[in-house]
Design a protein around this motif. Structure first.
Motif, PDB file in Angstrom:
ATOM      1  N   MET A   1      53.938  -5.727 -24.041  1.00  0.00           N
ATOM      2  CA  MET A   1      52.738  -5.586 -25.026  1.00  0.00           C
ATOM      3  C   MET A   1      51.926  -6.812 -25.089  1.00  0.00           C
ATOM      4  O   MET A   1      52.675  -7.656 -25.996  1.00  0.00           O
ATOM      5  N   SER A   2      50.730  -7.197 -24.738  1.00  0.00           N
ATOM      6  CA  SER A   2      50.226  -8.392 -25.348  1.00  0.00           C
ATOM      7  C   SER A   2      49.456  -8.337 -26.448  1.00  0.00           C
ATOM      8  O   SER A   2      49.155  -7.135 -27.051  1.00  0.00           O
ATOM      9  N   PRO A   3      49.372  -9.304 -27.330  1.00  0.00           N
ATOM     10  CA  PRO A   3      49.148  -9.289 -28.556  1.00  0.00           C
ATOM     11  C   PRO A   3      47.539  -9.355 -28.657  1.00  0.00           C
ATOM     12  O   PRO A   3      46.719  -9.593 -27.612  1.00  0.00           O
ATOM     13  N   PRO A   4      46.703  -8.974 -29.591  1.00  0.00           N
ATOM     14  CA  PRO A   4      45.416  -8.801 -29.632  1.00  0.00           C
ATOM     15  C   PRO A   4      44.776 -10.191 -29.939  1.00  0.00           C
ATOM     16  O   PRO A   4      45.558 -11.123 -30.438  1.00  0.00           O
ATOM     17  N   CYS A   5      43.687 -10.414 -29.602  1.00  0.00           N
ATOM     18  CA  CYS A   5      42.968 -11.687 -29.579  1.00  0.00           C
ATOM     19  C   CYS A   5      42.836 -12.339 -31.162  1.00  0.00           C
ATOM     20  O   CYS A   5      42.553 -11.318 -31.919  1.00  0.00           O
ATOM     21  N   LEU A   6      43.146 -13.372 -31.421  1.00  0.00           N
ATOM     22  CA  LEU A   6      42.835 -13.973 -32.726  1.00  0.00           C
ATOM     23  C   LEU A   6      41.417 -14.163 -33.215  1.00  0.00           C
ATOM     24  O   LEU A   6      41.305 -14.064 -34.389  1.00  0.00           O
ATOM     25  N   ARG A   7      40.520 -14.327 -32.279  1.00  0.00           N
ATOM     26  CA  ARG A   7      39.257 -14.582 -32.511  1.00  0.00           C
ATOM     27  C   ARG A   7      38.277 -13.221 -32.696  1.00  0.00           C
ATOM     28  O   ARG A   7      37.566 -12.862 -33.683  1.00  0.00           O
TER      29      ARG A   7
ATOM     30  N   PRO B   1      47.837 -26.006 -27.372  1.00  0.00           N
ATOM     31  CA  PRO B   1      49.174 -26.825 -27.656  1.00  0.00           C
ATOM     32  C   PRO B   1      50.070 -25.905 -28.540  1.00  0.00           C
ATOM     33  O   PRO B   1      49.338 -25.077 -29.161  1.00  0.00           O
ATOM     34  N   GLY B   2      51.207 -26.153 -28.651  1.00  0.00           N
ATOM     35  CA  GLY B   2      52.129 -25.474 -29.396  1.00  0.00           C
ATOM     36  C   GLY B   2      53.347 -24.888 -28.540  1.00  0.00           C
ATOM     37  O   GLY B   2      53.457 -25.072 -27.496  1.00  0.00           O
ATOM     38  N   GLU B   3      53.998 -23.959 -29.260  1.00  0.00           N
ATOM     39  CA  GLU B   3      55.207 -23.354 -28.666  1.00  0.00           C
ATOM     40  C   GLU B   3      54.936 -21.957 -28.528  1.00  0.00           C
ATOM     41  O   GLU B   3      54.168 -21.460 -29.243  1.00  0.00           O
ATOM     42  N   GLY B   4      55.481 -21.424 -27.829  1.00  0.00           N
ATOM     43  CA  GLY B   4      55.352 -19.866 -27.504  1.00  0.00           C
ATOM     44  C   GLY B   4      54.646 -19.584 -26.236  1.00  0.00           C
ATOM     45  O   GLY B   4      54.393 -20.461 -25.513  1.00  0.00           O
ATOM     46  N   THR B   5      54.384 -18.272 -25.966  1.00  0.00           N
ATOM     47  CA  THR B   5      53.715 -18.067 -24.920  1.00  0.00           C
ATOM     48  C   THR B   5      52.369 -17.922 -24.935  1.00  0.00           C
ATOM     49  O   THR B   5      51.762 -17.409 -25.913  1.00  0.00           O
ATOM     50  N   PRO B   6      51.622 -18.691 -23.934  1.00  0.00           N
ATOM     51  CA  PRO B   6      50.057 -18.764 -24.132  1.00  0.00           C
ATOM     52  C   PRO B   6      49.225 -17.612 -23.706  1.00  0.00           C
ATOM     53  O   PRO B   6      49.796 -17.085 -22.496  1.00  0.00           O
ATOM     54  N   TRP B   7      48.397 -17.092 -24.446  1.00  0.00           N
ATOM     55  CA  TRP B   7      47.502 -16.096 -23.973  1.00  0.00           C
ATOM     56  C   TRP B   7      46.099 -16.401 -23.779  1.00  0.00           C
ATOM     57  O   TRP B   7      45.752 -17.275 -24.520  1.00  0.00           O
ATOM     58  N   LEU B   8      45.289 -15.648 -22.765  1.00  0.00           N
ATOM     59  CA  LEU B   8      43.977 -16.050 -22.745  1.00  0.00           C
ATOM     60  C   LEU B   8      43.237 -14.785 -22.955  1.00  0.00           C
ATOM     61  O   LEU B   8      43.712 -13.638 -22.291  1.00  0.00           O
ATOM     62  N   CYS B   9      42.211 -14.545 -23.878  1.00  0.00           N
ATOM     63  CA  CYS B   9      41.524 -13.327 -23.922  1.00  0.00           C
ATOM     64  C   CYS B   9      40.629 -12.987 -23.070  1.00  0.00           C
ATOM     65  O   CYS B   9      39.793 -14.083 -22.665  1.00  0.00           O
ATOM     66  N   VAL B  10      40.355 -11.930 -22.331  1.00  0.00           N
ATOM     67  CA  VAL B  10      39.721 -11.739 -21.344  1.00  0.00           C
ATOM     68  C   VAL B  10      38.058 -11.404 -21.627  1.00  0.00           C
ATOM     69  O   VAL B  10      37.378 -11.682 -21.167  1.00  0.00           O
ATOM     70  N   SER B  11      38.062 -11.013 -22.992  1.00  0.00           N
ATOM     71  CA  SER B  11      36.715 -10.740 -23.546  1.00  0.00           C
ATOM     72  C   SER B  11      36.125 -12.207 -23.780  1.00  0.00           C
ATOM     73  O   SER B  11      34.850 -12.011 -23.621  1.00  0.00           O
ATOM     74  N   CYS B  12      36.520 -12.983 -24.728  1.00  0.00           N
ATOM     75  CA  CYS B  12      36.049 -14.006 -25.328  1.00  0.00           C
ATOM     76  C   CYS B  12      36.418 -15.290 -24.418  1.00  0.00           C
ATOM     77  O   CYS B  12      35.770 -16.405 -25.142  1.00  0.00           O
ATOM     78  N   GLY B  13      37.556 -15.398 -23.970  1.00  0.00           N
ATOM     79  CA  GLY B  13      37.893 -16.686 -23.344  1.00  0.00           C
ATOM     80  C   GLY B  13      38.705 -17.552 -24.119  1.00  0.00           C
ATOM     81  O   GLY B  13      39.091 -18.682 -23.786  1.00  0.00           O
ATOM     82  N   HIS B  14      38.979 -17.157 -25.480  1.00  0.00           N
ATOM     83  CA  HIS B  14      39.818 -18.006 -26.413  1.00  0.00           C
ATOM     84  C   HIS B  14      41.116 -17.972 -25.992  1.00  0.00           C
ATOM     85  O   HIS B  14      42.004 -17.153 -25.584  1.00  0.00           O
ATOM     86  N   THR B  15      42.031 -19.004 -25.872  1.00  0.00           N
ATOM     87  CA  THR B  15      43.275 -19.393 -25.630  1.00  0.00           C
ATOM     88  C   THR B  15      44.045 -19.413 -26.898  1.00  0.00           C
ATOM     89  O   THR B  15      43.556 -20.457 -27.913  1.00  0.00           O
ATOM     90  N   PHE B  16      45.231 -18.801 -27.212  1.00  0.00           N
ATOM     91  CA  PHE B  16      45.922 -18.904 -28.172  1.00  0.00           C
ATOM     92  C   PHE B  16      47.571 -18.786 -27.771  1.00  0.00           C
ATOM     93  O   PHE B  16      47.904 -18.207 -26.827  1.00  0.00           O
ATOM     94  N   ARG B  17      48.288 -19.195 -28.713  1.00  0.00           N
ATOM     95  CA  ARG B  17      49.762 -19.029 -28.471  1.00  0.00           C
ATOM     96  C   ARG B  17      50.510 -17.975 -29.641  1.00  0.00           C
ATOM     97  O   ARG B  17      49.901 -17.727 -30.671  1.00  0.00           O
TER      98      ARG B  17
END
Length: 103
Positions: free
Chosen positions: A1-7, A87-103
């Motif tokens: 399950m993918s995490p929700p976007c942080l933004r 940058p950082g550790e963990g799995t990188p995710w891209l929000c399809v709605s707003c384009g924000h990348t986070f780990r």
């Protein structure tokens, strides 16, 4: 399950590691096809589907073109994803709605 976007708290996110693998393989295939086509496209007669015969003498040039095109395509995809990964550790995710990348 993918995490929700942080933004924006949207739940539609894309795993960038998987996207990187698919993009690298796809770029290799497309680059290889373009390289093979460029290496063997200097035919003397116009191409029609009914009379198309691949000249076997140009096969080594087509293979070399495919390999070099494949390497260039995979290098371009790798450079693109290294610029886009956060940058950082963990799995990188891209929000399809707003384009924000986070780990």
């Amino acid at each position: 399950m993918s995490p929700p976007c942080l933004r924006c708290a949207a739940v539609r996110t894309l795993n960038l590691e998987t996207a990187q693998r698919i993009g690298t393989v796809g770029s290799s295939l497309v680059g290889g096809a373009i390289g093979a086509w460029r290496a063997s496209s200097h035919l003397t007669s116009p191409l029609t589907m009914a009379t198309f015969r691949f000249p076997l003498a140009k096969l080594p040039a087509a293979v070399v073109g495919a390999v070099s095109g494949s390497q260039a395509g995979s290098r371009a995809a790798a450079l693109f994803f290294t610029q886009k990964l956060p940058p950082g550790e963990g799995t990188p995710w891209l929000c399809v709605s707003c384009g924000h990348t986070f780990r």
